[in-house]
Design a protein around this motif. Structure first.
Motif, PDB file in Angstrom:
ATOM      1  N   LYS A 156       0.803  -1.221   0.000  1.00 13.49           N
ATOM      2  CA  LYS A 156       0.000   0.000   0.000  1.00 13.49           C
ATOM      3  C   LYS A 156       0.839   1.276   0.000  1.00 13.49           C
ATOM      4  N   VAL A 157       2.038   1.201   0.517  1.00 13.40           N
ATOM      5  CA  VAL A 157       2.879   2.406   0.589  1.00 13.40           C
ATOM      6  C   VAL A 157       3.723   2.520  -0.672  1.00 13.40           C
ATOM      7  N   GLY A 158       4.227   3.710  -0.927  1.00 16.15           N
ATOM      8  CA  GLY A 158       5.088   3.913  -2.090  1.00 16.15           C
ATOM      9  C   GLY A 158       4.313   3.831  -3.375  1.00 16.15           C
ATOM     10  N   ASP A 159       4.819   3.043  -4.326  1.00 15.43           N
ATOM     11  CA  ASP A 159       4.216   2.932  -5.658  1.00 15.43           C
ATOM     12  C   ASP A 159       3.085   1.898  -5.719  1.00 15.43           C
ATOM     13  N   ARG A 160       2.683   1.389  -4.588  1.00 14.31           N
ATOM     14  CA  ARG A 160       1.605   0.395  -4.556  1.00 14.31           C
ATOM     15  C   ARG A 160       1.894  -0.770  -5.509  1.00 14.31           C
ATOM     16  N   ASP A 161       3.034  -1.379  -5.265  1.00 13.22           N
ATOM     17  CA  ASP A 161       3.452  -2.509  -6.097  1.00 13.22           C
ATOM     18  C   ASP A 161       2.517  -3.704  -5.874  1.00 13.22           C
ATOM     19  N   LYS A 162       2.041  -4.308  -6.970  1.00 11.86           N
ATOM     20  CA  LYS A 162       1.164  -5.475  -6.896  1.00 11.86           C
ATOM     21  C   LYS A 162       1.882  -6.667  -7.496  1.00 11.86           C
ATOM     22  N   ASN A 163       1.811  -7.774  -6.801  1.00 10.93           N
ATOM     23  CA  ASN A 163       2.507  -8.977  -7.239  1.00 10.93           C
ATOM     24  C   ASN A 163       1.522 -10.150  -7.291  1.00 10.93           C
ATOM     25  N   SER A 164       1.495 -10.832  -8.434  1.00  7.44           N
ATOM     26  CA  SER A 164       0.668 -12.035  -8.591  1.00  7.44           C
ATOM     27  C   SER A 164       1.585 -13.252  -8.663  1.00  7.44           C
ATOM     28  N   TYR A 165       1.147 -14.348  -8.100  1.00  5.07           N
ATOM     29  CA  TYR A 165       1.990 -15.555  -8.081  1.00  5.07           C
ATOM     30  C   TYR A 165       1.111 -16.795  -8.223  1.00  5.07           C
ATOM     31  N   SER A 166       1.764 -17.859  -8.704  1.00  5.02           N
ATOM     32  CA  SER A 166       1.092 -19.144  -8.894  1.00  5.02           C
ATOM     33  C   SER A 166       2.138 -20.253  -8.807  1.00  5.02           C
ATOM     34  N   TYR A 167       1.877 -21.262  -8.012  1.00  9.09           N
ATOM     35  CA  TYR A 167       2.846 -22.362  -7.869  1.00  9.09           C
ATOM     36  C   TYR A 167       2.133 -23.595  -7.321  1.00  9.09           C
ATOM     37  N   TRP A 168       2.845 -24.736  -7.450  1.00 10.47           N
ATOM     38  CA  TRP A 168       2.352 -26.032  -6.964  1.00 10.47           C
ATOM     39  C   TRP A 168       3.214 -26.469  -5.789  1.00 10.47           C
ATOM     40  N   ASN A 169       2.592 -27.014  -4.755  1.00 12.55           N
ATOM     41  CA  ASN A 169       3.337 -27.455  -3.583  1.00 12.55           C
ATOM     42  C   ASN A 169       2.930 -28.873  -3.186  1.00 12.55           C
ATOM     43  N   ASN A 170       3.925 -29.721  -2.891  1.00  9.13           N
ATOM     44  CA  ASN A 170       3.685 -31.095  -2.439  1.00  9.13           C
ATOM     45  C   ASN A 170       3.862 -31.178  -0.924  1.00  9.13           C
ATOM     46  N   ALA A 171       2.998 -31.948  -0.286  1.00  8.15           N
ATOM     47  CA  ALA A 171       3.085 -32.154   1.159  1.00  8.15           C
ATOM     48  C   ALA A 171       2.823 -33.627   1.469  1.00  8.15           C
ATOM     49  N   LEU A 172       3.563 -34.162   2.426  1.00  9.05           N
ATOM     50  CA  LEU A 172       3.367 -35.540   2.889  1.00  9.05           C
ATOM     51  C   LEU A 172       3.243 -35.495   4.410  1.00  9.05           C
ATOM     52  N   TYR A 173       2.054 -35.794   4.891  1.00 13.67           N
ATOM     53  CA  TYR A 173       1.746 -35.674   6.309  1.00 13.67           C
ATOM     54  C   TYR A 173       1.752 -37.042   6.990  1.00 13.67           C
ATOM     55  N   LEU A 174       2.423 -37.112   8.121  1.00 11.59           N
ATOM     56  CA  LEU A 174       2.341 -38.257   9.018  1.00 11.59           C
ATOM     57  C   LEU A 174       1.634 -37.783  10.277  1.00 11.59           C
ATOM     58  N   GLY A 175       0.575 -38.474  10.655  1.00 10.53           N
ATOM     59  CA  GLY A 175      -0.234 -37.964  11.756  1.00 10.53           C
ATOM     60  C   GLY A 175      -0.681 -39.031  12.729  1.00 10.53           C
ATOM     61  N   ALA A 176      -1.139 -38.578  13.871  1.00  7.86           N
ATOM     62  CA  ALA A 176      -1.730 -39.430  14.905  1.00  7.86           C
ATOM     63  C   ALA A 176      -2.950 -38.708  15.465  1.00  7.86           C
ATOM     64  N   SER A 177      -4.049 -39.440  15.581  1.00  9.08           N
ATOM     65  CA  SER A 177      -5.298 -38.836  16.044  1.00  9.08           C
ATOM     66  C   SER A 177      -6.000 -39.772  17.003  1.00  9.08           C
ATOM     67  N   PHE A 178      -6.748 -39.172  17.922  1.00  9.14           N
ATOM     68  CA  PHE A 178      -7.648 -39.909  18.781  1.00  9.14           C
ATOM     69  C   PHE A 178      -9.023 -39.924  18.125  1.00  9.14           C
ATOM     70  N   VAL A 179      -9.679 -41.073  18.171  1.00 15.60           N
ATOM     71  CA  VAL A 179     -10.980 -41.241  17.530  1.00 15.60           C
ATOM     72  C   VAL A 179     -12.038 -41.468  18.601  1.00 15.60           C
TER      73      VAL A 179
END
Length: 212
Positions: A156-179
Protein backbone atom coordinates in the motif's frame (compact mmCIF):
# COMPACT_ATOMS: atom_id res chain seq x y z
CA UNK A 1 -74.87 -121.72 23.44
CA UNK A 2 -74.18 -119.86 26.65
CA UNK A 3 -71.24 -122.15 27.36
CA UNK A 4 -69.68 -121.31 23.99
CA UNK A 5 -70.26 -117.65 24.70
CA UNK A 6 -68.66 -117.96 28.12
CA UNK A 7 -65.78 -119.92 26.69
CA UNK A 8 -65.27 -117.31 23.97
CA UNK A 9 -65.35 -114.50 26.53
CA UNK A 10 -62.94 -116.42 28.77
CA UNK A 11 -60.41 -116.90 25.97
CA UNK A 12 -60.82 -113.26 24.90
CA UNK A 13 -60.14 -112.11 28.44
CA UNK A 14 -57.07 -114.33 28.65
CA UNK A 15 -55.81 -112.97 25.35
CA UNK A 16 -56.13 -109.38 26.55
CA UNK A 17 -54.23 -110.20 29.74
CA UNK A 18 -51.44 -111.88 27.81
CA UNK A 19 -51.24 -108.97 25.36
CA UNK A 20 -50.97 -106.50 28.22
CA UNK A 21 -48.24 -108.52 29.85
CA UNK A 22 -46.31 -108.74 26.58
CA UNK A 23 -46.52 -104.98 26.16
CA UNK A 24 -45.17 -104.41 29.63
CA UNK A 25 -42.41 -106.88 29.02
CA UNK A 26 -41.40 -105.11 25.80
CA UNK A 27 -41.23 -101.74 27.52
CA UNK A 28 -38.92 -103.10 30.22
CA UNK A 29 -36.94 -105.29 27.88
CA UNK A 30 -33.18 -104.54 27.57
CA UNK A 31 -33.43 -104.33 23.80
CA UNK A 32 -36.21 -101.78 24.17
CA UNK A 33 -34.13 -99.71 26.56
CA UNK A 34 -31.16 -99.87 24.16
CA UNK A 35 -33.31 -98.67 21.29
CA UNK A 36 -34.72 -95.87 23.46
CA UNK A 37 -31.26 -94.73 24.54
CA UNK A 38 -30.09 -94.94 20.93
CA UNK A 39 -32.97 -92.74 19.81
CA UNK A 40 -32.26 -90.22 22.58
CA UNK A 41 -28.58 -90.18 21.65
CA UNK A 42 -29.49 -89.59 18.00
CA UNK A 43 -31.80 -86.74 19.00
CA UNK A 44 -29.06 -85.19 21.18
CA UNK A 45 -26.50 -85.42 18.37
CA UNK A 46 -29.01 -83.87 15.97
CA UNK A 47 -29.56 -81.00 18.40
CA UNK A 48 -25.79 -80.50 18.72
CA UNK A 49 -25.38 -80.38 14.96
CA UNK A 50 -28.24 -77.91 14.70
CA UNK A 51 -26.67 -75.68 17.38
CA UNK A 52 -23.26 -75.89 15.64
CA UNK A 53 -24.81 -74.93 12.30
CA UNK A 54 -26.66 -72.01 13.88
CA UNK A 55 -23.44 -70.82 15.59
CA UNK A 56 -21.53 -71.08 12.30
CA UNK A 57 -24.23 -69.12 10.49
CA UNK A 58 -24.19 -66.55 13.29
CA UNK A 59 -20.41 -66.13 12.95
CA UNK A 60 -20.72 -65.73 9.18
CA UNK A 61 -23.41 -63.11 9.62
CA UNK A 62 -21.05 -61.05 11.83
CA UNK A 63 -18.13 -61.09 9.37
CA UNK A 64 -16.89 -57.57 8.56
CA UNK A 65 -18.11 -56.14 5.27
CA UNK A 66 -15.93 -53.46 3.58
CA UNK A 67 -17.84 -50.23 3.10
CA UNK A 68 -17.54 -46.56 2.15
CA UNK A 69 -17.85 -43.65 4.55
CA UNK A 70 -17.57 -39.91 4.03
CA UNK A 71 -16.28 -36.99 6.01
CA UNK A 72 -13.31 -34.64 5.98
CA UNK A 73 -12.07 -31.46 7.60
CA UNK A 74 -13.51 -27.97 7.87
CA UNK A 75 -12.06 -24.89 9.51
CA UNK A 76 -12.58 -21.16 9.91
CA UNK A 77 -10.29 -18.73 11.71
CA UNK A 78 -9.77 -14.99 12.04
CA UNK A 79 -6.44 -13.48 13.07
CA UNK A 80 -4.83 -9.97 12.87
CA UNK A 81 -7.36 -8.73 10.29
CA UNK A 82 -6.88 -11.99 8.44
CA UNK A 83 -9.19 -14.83 7.47
CA UNK A 84 -8.54 -18.51 6.82
CA UNK A 85 -11.12 -20.93 5.45
CA UNK A 86 -10.51 -24.66 5.00
CA UNK A 87 -12.88 -27.08 3.26
CA UNK A 88 -11.63 -30.61 2.66
CA UNK A 89 -14.27 -33.27 1.88
CA UNK A 90 -13.02 -36.87 1.81
CA UNK A 91 -14.26 -40.34 0.96
CA UNK A 92 -12.96 -43.37 2.88
CA UNK A 93 -13.00 -47.05 2.01
CA UNK A 94 -13.05 -49.16 5.18
CA UNK A 95 -11.03 -52.23 4.17
CA UNK A 96 -11.27 -53.72 7.69
CA UNK A 97 -11.93 -52.46 11.23
CA UNK A 98 -8.21 -51.56 11.41
CA UNK A 99 -7.42 -50.26 7.90
CA UNK A 100 -8.97 -47.57 5.75
CA UNK A 101 -7.94 -45.68 2.63
CA UNK A 102 -9.31 -42.48 1.19
CA UNK A 103 -9.08 -39.61 -1.21
CA UNK A 104 -10.36 -36.07 -1.20
CA UNK A 105 -10.13 -32.47 -2.32
CA UNK A 106 -8.76 -29.52 -0.36
CA UNK A 107 -9.64 -25.86 -0.73
CA UNK A 108 -8.03 -23.12 1.37
CA UNK A 109 -8.76 -19.42 1.20
CA UNK A 110 -6.50 -17.00 3.05
CA UNK A 111 -6.40 -13.21 3.18
CA UNK A 112 -5.00 -10.43 5.34
CA UNK A 113 -4.90 -6.66 5.23
CA UNK A 114 -3.21 -4.00 7.37
CA UNK A 115 -2.02 -0.41 6.95
CA UNK A 116 0.96 -1.40 4.79
CA UNK A 117 -0.09 -4.37 2.64
CA UNK A 118 -2.79 -6.81 1.77
CA UNK A 119 -2.91 -10.19 0.14
CA UNK A 120 -5.35 -12.93 -0.78
CA UNK A 121 -4.77 -16.43 -2.10
CA UNK A 122 -6.64 -19.57 -3.06
CA UNK A 123 -5.18 -23.06 -2.80
CA UNK A 124 -6.84 -26.21 -4.09
CA UNK A 125 -5.83 -29.76 -5.00
CA UNK A 126 -6.29 -33.52 -4.41
CA UNK A 127 -5.18 -35.74 -1.56
CA UNK A 128 -4.85 -39.48 -0.92
CA UNK A 129 -4.40 -41.13 2.45
CA UNK A 130 -4.15 -44.40 4.34
CA UNK A 131 -4.79 -45.01 8.03
CA UNK A 132 -4.29 -47.78 10.56
CA UNK A 133 -6.10 -48.16 13.88
CA UNK A 134 -4.16 -50.49 16.21
CA UNK A 135 -6.88 -49.86 18.81
CA UNK A 136 -10.35 -48.39 18.16
CA UNK A 137 -9.52 -44.96 19.67
CA UNK A 138 -6.12 -44.36 18.02
CA UNK A 139 -5.51 -43.67 14.31
CA UNK A 140 -2.10 -43.45 12.61
CA UNK A 141 -2.17 -41.93 9.13
CA UNK A 142 -0.10 -40.97 6.12
CA UNK A 143 -1.48 -38.48 3.58
CA UNK A 144 -0.19 -36.91 0.39
CA UNK A 145 -1.61 -33.53 -0.59
CA UNK A 146 -0.80 -31.47 -3.66
CA UNK A 147 -1.99 -27.87 -3.78
CA UNK A 148 -2.05 -25.32 -6.59
CA UNK A 149 -1.80 -21.85 -5.03
CA UNK A 150 -2.76 -18.63 -6.80
CA UNK A 151 -2.54 -15.30 -5.04
CA UNK A 152 -2.10 -11.53 -5.18
CA UNK A 153 -0.23 -9.28 -2.77
CA UNK A 154 -0.20 -5.48 -2.79
CA UNK A 155 2.09 -3.05 -1.02
CA UNK A 156 0.00 0.00 0.00
CA UNK A 157 2.88 2.41 0.59
CA UNK A 158 5.09 3.91 -2.09
CA UNK A 159 4.22 2.93 -5.66
CA UNK A 160 1.60 0.40 -4.56
CA UNK A 161 3.45 -2.51 -6.10
CA UNK A 162 1.16 -5.47 -6.90
CA UNK A 163 2.51 -8.98 -7.24
CA UNK A 164 0.67 -12.03 -8.59
CA UNK A 165 1.99 -15.55 -8.08
CA UNK A 166 1.09 -19.14 -8.89
CA UNK A 167 2.85 -22.36 -7.87
CA UNK A 168 2.35 -26.03 -6.96
CA UNK A 169 3.34 -27.45 -3.58
CA UNK A 170 3.69 -31.09 -2.44
CA UNK A 171 3.08 -32.15 1.16
CA UNK A 172 3.37 -35.54 2.89
CA UNK A 173 1.75 -35.67 6.31
CA UNK A 174 2.34 -38.26 9.02
CA UNK A 175 -0.23 -37.96 11.76
CA UNK A 176 -1.73 -39.43 14.91
CA UNK A 177 -5.30 -38.84 16.04
CA UNK A 178 -7.65 -39.91 18.78
CA UNK A 179 -10.98 -41.24 17.53
CA UNK A 180 -14.22 -40.83 19.45
CA UNK A 181 -17.22 -42.24 17.61
CA UNK A 182 -17.42 -40.24 14.35
CA UNK A 183 -14.87 -37.55 15.23
CA UNK A 184 -11.06 -37.59 15.23
CA UNK A 185 -8.64 -34.95 16.48
CA UNK A 186 -4.85 -34.90 16.57
CA UNK A 187 -1.72 -33.52 14.94
CA UNK A 188 0.23 -34.16 11.74
CA UNK A 189 3.72 -33.33 10.48
CA UNK A 190 4.70 -32.43 6.90
CA UNK A 191 7.98 -34.18 6.11
CA UNK A 192 8.26 -32.18 2.84
CA UNK A 193 7.61 -28.82 4.47
CA UNK A 194 8.90 -25.72 2.62
CA UNK A 195 8.27 -22.47 4.48
CA UNK A 196 8.42 -20.46 1.23
CA UNK A 197 5.70 -22.47 -0.53
CA UNK A 198 3.47 -24.13 2.09
CA UNK A 199 0.15 -22.50 2.91
CA UNK A 200 0.75 -23.40 6.56
CA UNK A 201 3.02 -21.44 8.86
CA UNK A 202 4.56 -24.59 10.40
CA UNK A 203 5.31 -28.18 9.51
CA UNK A 204 3.14 -29.15 12.47
CA UNK A 205 -0.60 -28.59 12.17
CA UNK A 206 -3.69 -29.71 14.10
CA UNK A 207 -6.22 -31.88 12.32
CA UNK A 208 -9.89 -32.46 13.10
CA UNK A 209 -11.91 -34.93 11.04
CA UNK A 210 -15.43 -36.31 11.01
CA UNK A 211 -16.96 -39.44 9.46
CA UNK A 212 -20.47 -40.49 8.56
Amino acid sequence: MRQRLYISLFFSFCFLIVSGQETKVIETDADYQFQSEKNQSAQTESQRQSQTQSQTQSKKSYQYQPSWSFGGNIGLSFWNNGTDILIAPKAYYNVSPQFLAGFGLTYIYSSQEDDFAKYSQNSFGPSVMGAFRPVPFLQLSAEYEGLQTNGDSTIKVGDRDKNSYSYWNNALYLGASFVSRNVSFGVRYDVLYDSTRSVYSSAWSPVIGFYF
